[in-house]
Enzyme design. Structure first.
Site, mmCIF file in Angstrom:
data_model
loop_
_atom_site.group_PDB
_atom_site.id
_atom_site.type_symbol
_atom_site.label_atom_id
_atom_site.label_comp_id
_atom_site.label_asym_id
_atom_site.label_seq_id
_atom_site.Cartn_x
_atom_site.Cartn_y
_atom_site.Cartn_z
ATOM 1 N N LYS A 137 -7.247 1.562 -3.201
ATOM 2 C CA LYS A 137 -6.924 1.177 -1.826
ATOM 3 C C LYS A 137 -7.126 2.353 -0.879
ATOM 4 C CE LYS A 137 -5.480 -1.305 1.623
ATOM 5 N NZ LYS A 137 -4.182 -1.995 1.718
ATOM 6 N N THR A 182 0.874 -1.176 0.000
ATOM 7 C CA THR A 182 0.000 0.000 0.000
ATOM 8 C C THR A 182 0.906 1.219 0.000
ATOM 9 O OG1 THR A 182 -1.795 -1.112 1.167
ATOM 10 C CG2 THR A 182 -1.752 1.287 1.275
ATOM 11 N N LYS A 237 -0.250 5.352 8.506
ATOM 12 C CA LYS A 237 0.595 5.441 7.311
ATOM 13 C C LYS A 237 -0.280 5.522 6.062
ATOM 14 C CE LYS A 237 1.827 2.098 4.924
ATOM 15 N NZ LYS A 237 1.847 1.345 3.663
#
Length: 297
Positions: A178, A103, A246
């Site tokens: 995502k 990701t 994150k």
């Protein structure tokens, strides 16, 4: 006489919480797997459990494979793994396919695709959803950015650990999808946290509530899989706050570029920052409910 079909050699770089079982599924499905992990002990642990070979750099792993898969930490890790002195791009055989399950940002995905093309390689950004349980059980959702022709070449490989694989658009679009996924989870967890606090105050049986609601409009994976553990004050598992923050930082950066406001996500991120300071950095994201702890008011 029966003949054995030899499957392609696959390299898997990054044996973390997700990559370890993902690479394991490939080995169990009969692929020749070459693994590389920055921490040598983790690679040794993988080899003790699965059939495969160890490489000692991304370049060494990539040079032996037709399909190179990565699942590392962030954009900086990807720069090093793909473009560094011992990186994938400089070592992979022309015609190889590179698939990144990290990701990360849409920018790094486009950068890696461009570098791949310059070396006669094909690239897909393919972040996953489903968490550690999805990786272990081989039922991840994979969001892909790139060309359909490239995805078709490696679909059988990805199917070893996925239940759903969808091409979203060109390079970077897997990562953007995502981001949308993480924002949805963030909002649902905030709503679920508030709902469970109300249910608790009203002395409702949470298991009965979940049983009723999961089949209606309020149903969600989070409701079905986290409501009971949240009520039981159990958070020592799952997708950690550190990782979600994150991911949210990536979302905020992309949203700023696109001129999109994300007020709820920023509110939740602020609560996660407070929870990190309280020692919950590695707790599951559902620990968000602890923002309502009486002693914190």
């Amino acid at each position: 006489m029966m003949t054995t079909v030899t499957k392609a050699t696959v390299a898997f770089i990054g044996l973390g919480t997700m990559g370890f079982p993902m690479a394991g599924h490939l080995s169990q499905q009969g692929y020749q797997v070459v693994v590389y992990n920055r921490t040598d002990a983790t690679a040794k642990k993988w080899l003790a459990k699965y059939q495969g070979k160890q490489a000692f750099s991304p370049a060494e792993a990539a040079s032996q494979a037709e399909v190179i898969l990565t699942c590392v930490g962030n954009d900086q890790d990807l720069q090093q793994v793909y473009l560094g002195d011992q990186g994938i791009v400089g070592a992979a055989k022309p015609g190889s396919t590179l698939v990144d399950h990290t990701t990360a940002s849409a920018e790094i995905a486009r950068e890696l695709e461009s570098a791949a093309k310059a070396h006669q390689l094909e690239f897909l950004d393919a972040p996953v959803s489903g968490g550690e349980a999805g990786a272990v059980n081989g039922c991840l959702t994979v969001m892909v950015g790139g060309e359909q022709s490239t995805l078709s070449k490696v679909a059988a490989v990805i199917d070893c650990y996925a239940k759903a694989v969808n091409l979203i658009g060109p390079a970077g679009y897997g990562q953007r999808c995502k981001m949308v996924n993480q924002l949805c989870i963030t909002g649902i967890l905030q709503g679920l946290s508030e709902a469970l606090k109300l249910a608790d105050a009203a002395k409702l049986d949470i298991n009965k509530v979940v049983e009723v609601l999961q089949h209606g409009a309020a149903g969600s994976w989070q409701l079905s899989n986290r409501a009971s553990s949240m009520t039981a004050n159990e958070f020592d598992f799952g997708f950690a706050i550190d990782w979600m923050r994150k991911d949210l930082a990536i979302c905020f950066d992309e949203a700023d570029k696109l001129g999109v406001a994300l007020p709820l996500a920023k509110q939740v991120d602020n609560e996660y920052a407070k929870l990190q300071q309280r020692g919950y950095a590695r707790a599951d994201t559902s620990v968000l409910i602890k923002q309502f702890d009486d002693e914190q008011r």
